[in-house]
Design an enzyme around this catalytic site. Structure first.
Site, short mmCIF file in Angstrom:
data_model
loop_
_atom_site.label_atom_id
_atom_site.label_comp_id
_atom_site.label_asym_id
_atom_site.label_seq_id
_atom_site.Cartn_x
_atom_site.Cartn_y
_atom_site.Cartn_z
N GLU A 163 -25.84 57.22 -27.32
CA GLU A 163 -26.81 57.82 -26.75
C GLU A 163 -28.25 57.00 -26.82
OE1 GLU A 163 -27.73 61.38 -29.03
OE2 GLU A 163 -26.07 62.49 -28.77
N GLU A 345 -19.27 64.07 -29.75
CA GLU A 345 -20.11 64.94 -30.41
C GLU A 345 -20.10 66.25 -29.85
OE1 GLU A 345 -23.67 63.58 -31.65
OE2 GLU A 345 -23.08 61.58 -31.89
C1 FCB Z 1 -27.05 63.71 -31.31
C2 FCB Z 1 -27.21 62.57 -32.35
C3 FCB Z 1 -26.59 62.62 -33.59
C4 FCB Z 1 -26.96 64.15 -34.18
C5 FCB Z 1 -26.71 65.30 -33.17
C6 FCB Z 1 -27.10 66.42 -33.41
O1 FCB Z 1 -27.94 63.40 -30.28
O2 FCB Z 1 -26.19 61.73 -31.70
O3 FCB Z 1 -26.78 61.80 -34.45
O4 FCB Z 1 -28.30 64.00 -34.62
O5 FCB Z 1 -27.55 64.88 -32.06
#
Ligand code: FCB
Length: 442
Positions: A163, A345
């Site tokens: 990110e 994620e």
């Molecule tokens: C993302 C991050 C991760 C976590 C989630 C909820 O942006 O990569 O580390 O904090 O959000």
């Protein structure tokens, strides 16, 4: 509602959020150590000093991953464990920790997916300008090379950056994250140097002729216009350009979005010849982190303004909008494919309550089920989605929100470090075994 047999299911974490052991075995200071210890930056003054104590409890945590029955584990490597000063002398004990972790994963039949940078920049580099300093990208290449040489034959897939939008904008633009700088104009420099770091790491990787796949993870947020008014549609274009295309275009097309001259003026001074060539070198996959969507309307000057959610939100205030995952996957495939995709994620924070040894997190189960269903739907529509990593294995240090926001499918009692499977973990286990099936999308 089916997934291909070779679909990779995994769980994800990140070093600063779970490891603890902040001053052990030669680890250097990171920007998150400094930031979390600066009064007023993190809710309740929480820090990652101990976190889930995963540095010491990693065997227990690998046993939990194994028990879930997943195929892969995405973790990140802490740069300040490997190079305590960011560059220069290597801390062998840091490398040894990740070797032990990977050995444990492999012994349990779990494929390691390693992220090189999940936000814990060595503080020493920040003292020299951090991501605003072009040299940081070069230091990242050296760090990546050291890690590739040491773990190159045992890692299944590599992610250069997690990110970069968050590192750049939250870290250098609005200051919500470490290092807490606040300059909208300068954050474009940080973003460019992060992307350059990605390109330089790819360059180092290609020269080593290793066989594992390598890619980058972006946090993509599909943007929807609040109405069909031309002004709202145009504001949505701008928001999408800022949030998504600013990272997708350089990586896949070798240029920044040309329809955003108002931002190009900020990045131009940082861009040198060859940079975009390095940044757009081929990758094996794109990792997508998906949590929510945004609804955009134009303000009086035509600039994008985020509108309130239309559906229920999670404990983060993020709207639950599973259809957004489907729309996003199709869009990325259409505009940037063909490229294998992973969801690196996806998950949600809710106000979990531990009662008599149980956490009945029905909302999280609903969230996961709905997102799995949209992922399956995207695959059926032809998207080459290869895997899904659930965020997160454990409740952990949720950045500026400290331990207040619980994303785990495993509950962590931070006093005792006890781990307790929430109902969502039990559900995920049964899903993985094929015992529970997804309900059709309603
Ligand atoms: C993302 C991050 C991760 C976590 C989630 C909820 O942006 O990569 O580390 O904090 O959000």
């Amino acid at each position: 509602m089916r997934f291909p047999d070779d679909f990779l299911w995994g769980v994800a974490t990140a070093s600063y959020q779970i490891e603890g052991a902040f001053n052990e075995d030669g680890r250097g200071e990171s920007i998150w150590d400094r930031f979390s210890k600066t009064p007023g930056k993190v809710l309740h003054g929480h820090t990652g000093d101990v976190a889930c104590n995963h540095y010491h409890l990693y065997k227990e945590d690998v046993a939990l991953i194994k028990d879930l029955g997943v195929d892969s584990y995405r973790f990140s490597i802490a740069w300040p464990r490997i190079l305590p000063q960011g560059s220069g002398s290597v801390n062998q004990k840091g490398l040894d920790f990740y070797k032990r972790l990977v050995d444990e994963l492999l012994a349990n039949g779990i494929k390691p997916a390693a992220t090189l940078y999940h936000w814990d920049l060595p503080q020493m580099l920040e003292n020299h300008g951090g991501w605003l300093n072009r040299d940081t990208a070069k230091h990242f290449q050296d760090y990546a090379q050291i890690v590739f040489e040491s773990l190159g034959d045992v890692i299944d897939s590599w992610i250069t950056l997690n990110e970069p939008w968050c590192s750049a904008y939250l870290g250098y633009g609005n200051g919500h994250h470490a290092p807490g700088r606040q300059s909208f104009a300068e954050h474009f420099g940080a973003a460019h140097h992060l992307l350059l770091a990605h390109g330089l790491a790819l360059q180092a990787y290609k020269q080593l002729n290793l066989s594992a796949e390598i890619g980058i993870t972006l946090n993509l947020i599909p943007q929807y216009p609040a109405s069909s008014k031309p002004a709202d549609i145009d504001a949505t274009r701008q928001a999408d350009g800022f949030q998504n295309r600013w990272y997708l275009d350089p990586v896949f097309k070798g240029h920044y979005p040309q329809d955003l001259p108002e931002f190009l003026i900020y990045v131009d001074p940082y861009v040198q010849e060859q940079d975009l060539k390095l940044i757009s070198a081929p990758i094996d996959f794109l990792g997508i982190n998906f949590y929510s969507r945004a609804i955009i309307a134009a303000d009086q000057t035509g600039k994008p303004q985020s509108q309130p959610a239309q559906y229920p939100v999670t404990a983060m205030g993020w709207e639950v909008y599973p259809q957004g995952l489907y729309d996003l996957l199709l869009r990325v495939h259409r505009d940037y494919g063909p490229i294998p995709l992973y969801i690196t994620e996806n998950g949600a924070a809710f106000h979990d309550i531990l009662e008599q040894g149980q956490v009945a997190d029905k909302e999280r189960i609903n969230y996961l089920e709905a997102h799995f269903a949209q992922a399956a739907r995207a695959i059926a529509a032809g998207v080459p989605l290869k895997g899904y990593f659930l965020w997160s294995l454990l409740d952990n240090f949720e950045w500026a929100f400290g331990y207040e926001r619980r994303f785990g499918i495993i509950y962590v009692d931070f006093e005792t470090q006890q781990r307790i499977l929430k109902d969502s973990a039990k559900w995920f286990k049964l899903f993985k075994k094929g015992v529970v099936k997804l309900s059709p999308i309603s």
